[in-house]
Scaffold this motif. Sequence first.
Motif, PDB file in Angstrom:
ATOM      1  N   ILE A 111       0.845  -1.192   0.000  1.00 44.23           N
ATOM      2  CA  ILE A 111       0.000   0.000   0.000  1.00 44.23           C
ATOM      3  C   ILE A 111       0.881   1.244   0.000  1.00 44.23           C
ATOM      4  N   ASP A 112       1.678   1.411   1.054  1.00 49.17           N
ATOM      5  CA  ASP A 112       2.543   2.574   1.181  1.00 49.17           C
ATOM      6  C   ASP A 112       3.469   2.374   2.368  1.00 49.17           C
ATOM      7  N   SER A 113       4.250   3.398   2.653  1.00 49.68           N
ATOM      8  CA  SER A 113       5.121   3.349   3.825  1.00 49.68           C
ATOM      9  C   SER A 113       5.282   4.761   4.369  1.00 49.68           C
ATOM     10  N   PHE A 114       5.679   4.849   5.618  1.00 44.25           N
ATOM     11  CA  PHE A 114       6.039   6.140   6.195  1.00 44.25           C
ATOM     12  C   PHE A 114       7.295   5.960   7.026  1.00 44.25           C
ATOM     13  N   VAL A 115       8.107   7.007   7.055  1.00 41.08           N
ATOM     14  CA  VAL A 115       9.355   6.980   7.810  1.00 41.08           C
ATOM     15  C   VAL A 115       9.040   7.452   9.220  1.00 41.08           C
ATOM     16  N   ALA A 116       9.195   6.557  10.178  1.00 40.10           N
ATOM     17  CA  ALA A 116       8.796   6.861  11.549  1.00 40.10           C
ATOM     18  C   ALA A 116       9.667   7.927  12.200  1.00 40.10           C
ATOM     19  N   ASP A 117      10.968   7.973  11.877  1.00 35.16           N
ATOM     20  CA  ASP A 117      11.816   8.964  12.547  1.00 35.16           C
ATOM     21  C   ASP A 117      11.512  10.378  12.082  1.00 35.16           C
ATOM     22  N   ALA A 118      10.973  10.525  10.888  1.00 36.92           N
ATOM     23  CA  ALA A 118      10.603  11.856  10.397  1.00 36.92           C
ATOM     24  C   ALA A 118       9.337  12.351  11.080  1.00 36.92           C
ATOM     25  N   MET A 119       8.667  11.463  11.799  1.00 34.72           N
ATOM     26  CA  MET A 119       7.398  11.811  12.420  1.00 34.72           C
ATOM     27  C   MET A 119       7.406  11.530  13.916  1.00 34.72           C
ATOM     28  N   GLY A 120       8.545  11.749  14.570  1.00 37.88           N
ATOM     29  CA  GLY A 120       8.543  11.643  16.016  1.00 37.88           C
ATOM     30  C   GLY A 120       9.511  10.645  16.608  1.00 37.88           C
ATOM     31  N   LEU A 121       9.760   9.530  15.942  1.00 38.88           N
ATOM     32  CA  LEU A 121      10.645   8.515  16.496  1.00 38.88           C
ATOM     33  C   LEU A 121      12.080   9.018  16.447  1.00 38.88           C
ATOM     34  N   ASP A 122      12.716   9.110  17.607  1.00 36.76           N
ATOM     35  CA  ASP A 122      14.079   9.623  17.645  1.00 36.76           C
ATOM     36  C   ASP A 122      15.077   8.579  18.135  1.00 36.76           C
ATOM     37  N   ASP A 123      14.718   7.320  18.046  1.00 39.40           N
ATOM     38  CA  ASP A 123      15.653   6.237  18.316  1.00 39.40           C
ATOM     39  C   ASP A 123      15.289   5.033  17.468  1.00 39.40           C
ATOM     40  N   LEU A 136      -1.144   2.732  16.180  1.00 35.18           N
ATOM     41  CA  LEU A 136       0.115   1.995  16.135  1.00 35.18           C
ATOM     42  C   LEU A 136       1.003   2.443  17.278  1.00 35.18           C
ATOM     43  N   ASN A 137       1.563   1.494  17.968  1.00 34.72           N
ATOM     44  CA  ASN A 137       2.518   1.762  19.039  1.00 34.72           C
ATOM     45  C   ASN A 137       3.849   1.171  18.606  1.00 34.72           C
ATOM     46  N   ILE A 138       4.873   2.000  18.520  1.00 37.24           N
ATOM     47  CA  ILE A 138       6.197   1.538  18.135  1.00 37.24           C
ATOM     48  C   ILE A 138       7.099   1.640  19.353  1.00 37.24           C
ATOM     49  N   GLY A 139       7.733   0.532  19.671  1.00 40.31           N
ATOM     50  CA  GLY A 139       8.668   0.500  20.787  1.00 40.31           C
ATOM     51  C   GLY A 139      10.063   0.815  20.291  1.00 40.31           C
ATOM     52  N   GLY A 140      10.628   1.878  20.821  1.00 41.86           N
ATOM     53  CA  GLY A 140      12.001   2.233  20.526  1.00 41.86           C
ATOM     54  C   GLY A 140      12.913   1.690  21.613  1.00 41.86           C
ATOM     55  N   SER A 141      14.173   2.027  21.535  1.00 43.99           N
ATOM     56  CA  SER A 141      15.104   1.542  22.552  1.00 43.99           C
ATOM     57  C   SER A 141      14.961   2.306  23.865  1.00 43.99           C
ATOM     58  N   GLN A 142      14.356   3.510  23.836  1.00 49.51           N
ATOM     59  CA  GLN A 142      14.236   4.300  25.062  1.00 49.51           C
ATOM     60  C   GLN A 142      12.853   4.876  25.311  1.00 49.51           C
ATOM     61  N   ARG A 143      11.960   4.818  24.321  1.00 52.26           N
ATOM     62  CA  ARG A 143      10.626   5.392  24.472  1.00 52.26           C
ATOM     63  C   ARG A 143       9.609   4.573  23.681  1.00 52.26           C
ATOM     64  N   LEU A 144       8.340   4.892  23.898  1.00 52.50           N
ATOM     65  CA  LEU A 144       7.249   4.357  23.090  1.00 52.50           C
ATOM     66  C   LEU A 144       6.667   5.501  22.280  1.00 52.50           C
ATOM     67  N   TYR A 145       6.203   5.187  21.072  1.00 51.58           N
ATOM     68  CA  TYR A 145       5.713   6.205  20.144  1.00 51.58           C
ATOM     69  C   TYR A 145       4.341   5.787  19.637  1.00 51.58           C
ATOM     70  N   LEU A 146       3.421   6.731  19.565  1.00 47.26           N
ATOM     71  CA  LEU A 146       2.050   6.473  19.146  1.00 47.26           C
ATOM     72  C   LEU A 146       1.778   7.169  17.815  1.00 47.26           C
ATOM     73  N   TYR A 147       1.201   6.429  16.867  1.00 47.48           N
ATOM     74  CA  TYR A 147       0.902   6.929  15.520  1.00 47.48           C
ATOM     75  C   TYR A 147      -0.518   6.537  15.121  1.00 47.48           C
ATOM     76  N   GLU A 148      -1.090   7.326  14.234  1.00 48.08           N
ATOM     77  CA  GLU A 148      -2.305   6.914  13.535  1.00 48.08           C
ATOM     78  C   GLU A 148      -1.906   5.786  12.580  1.00 48.08           C
ATOM     79  N   PRO A 149      -2.840   4.920  12.176  1.00 52.31           N
ATOM     80  CA  PRO A 149      -2.506   3.853  11.231  1.00 52.31           C
ATOM     81  C   PRO A 149      -1.981   4.369   9.883  1.00 52.31           C
ATOM     82  N   THR A 150      -2.297   5.612   9.559  1.00 55.16           N
ATOM     83  CA  THR A 150      -1.828   6.215   8.305  1.00 55.16           C
ATOM     84  C   THR A 150      -0.432   6.789   8.425  1.00 55.16           C
ATOM     85  N   GLY A 151       0.113   6.827   9.651  1.00 58.83           N
ATOM     86  CA  GLY A 151       1.467   7.324   9.857  1.00 58.83           C
ATOM     87  C   GLY A 151       1.561   8.669  10.534  1.00 58.83           C
ATOM     88  N   ALA A 152       0.457   9.321  10.806  1.00 58.07           N
ATOM     89  CA  ALA A 152       0.519  10.619  11.492  1.00 58.07           C
ATOM     90  C   ALA A 152       0.981  10.417  12.929  1.00 58.07           C
TER      91      ALA A 152
END
Length: 168
Positions: A111-123, A136-152
């Motif tokens: 479908i598509d992709s989004f770059v998570a670090d450009a939208m908040g993920l800093d690890d 969507l919840n993405i687990g980083g090495s030091q934090r958790l990040y929350l996104y809309e399913p579309t990548g926002a």
Amino acid sequence: GMGLGPPTCMRAFADGITVKSPAGAEAITDVMALAFDKDRRLHVLNWDGTKSFVAVLGTPPNTALVRSYGQGKLEDPRDFVIDAAGIVYILDDPQPGTPSVKRFDANGAFIDSFVADAMGLDDEGNSIAIDGAGKLNIGGSQRLYLYEPTGAFIKRYGIAGKGVGKLM
């Protein structure tokens, strides 16, 4: 690879069924993650350093290969999740520290992709999950990040360290 090892068979713990690895180009050589879709098909994320794809195996007792997808679209997949509509979200980290989320429809079409670090993920991105609200919840090495399913990007939470509310 970083996965669970080279299986000749896998056990789908939810059903207690032993599943044989497909042969040929879809041979599963290094399992990174497993997930069931709404039709009880087992999706297996494979990455062995040279090839990355998701193998879809049939519902028990017929667990033969149904299809595979993601070939040529994945570089260093870490984890994946499937939402209630069957959309597959694969966390890929082709260059450490620059994770992306790649979306595939229920039939495995990109479908598509989004770059998570450009939208908040800093690890580094290590894991991905969907919460009860479909976020969507993405687990980083030091934090958790929350996104809309579309990548926002919505927010980041947690801080590095030891103790309540801190992540190592």
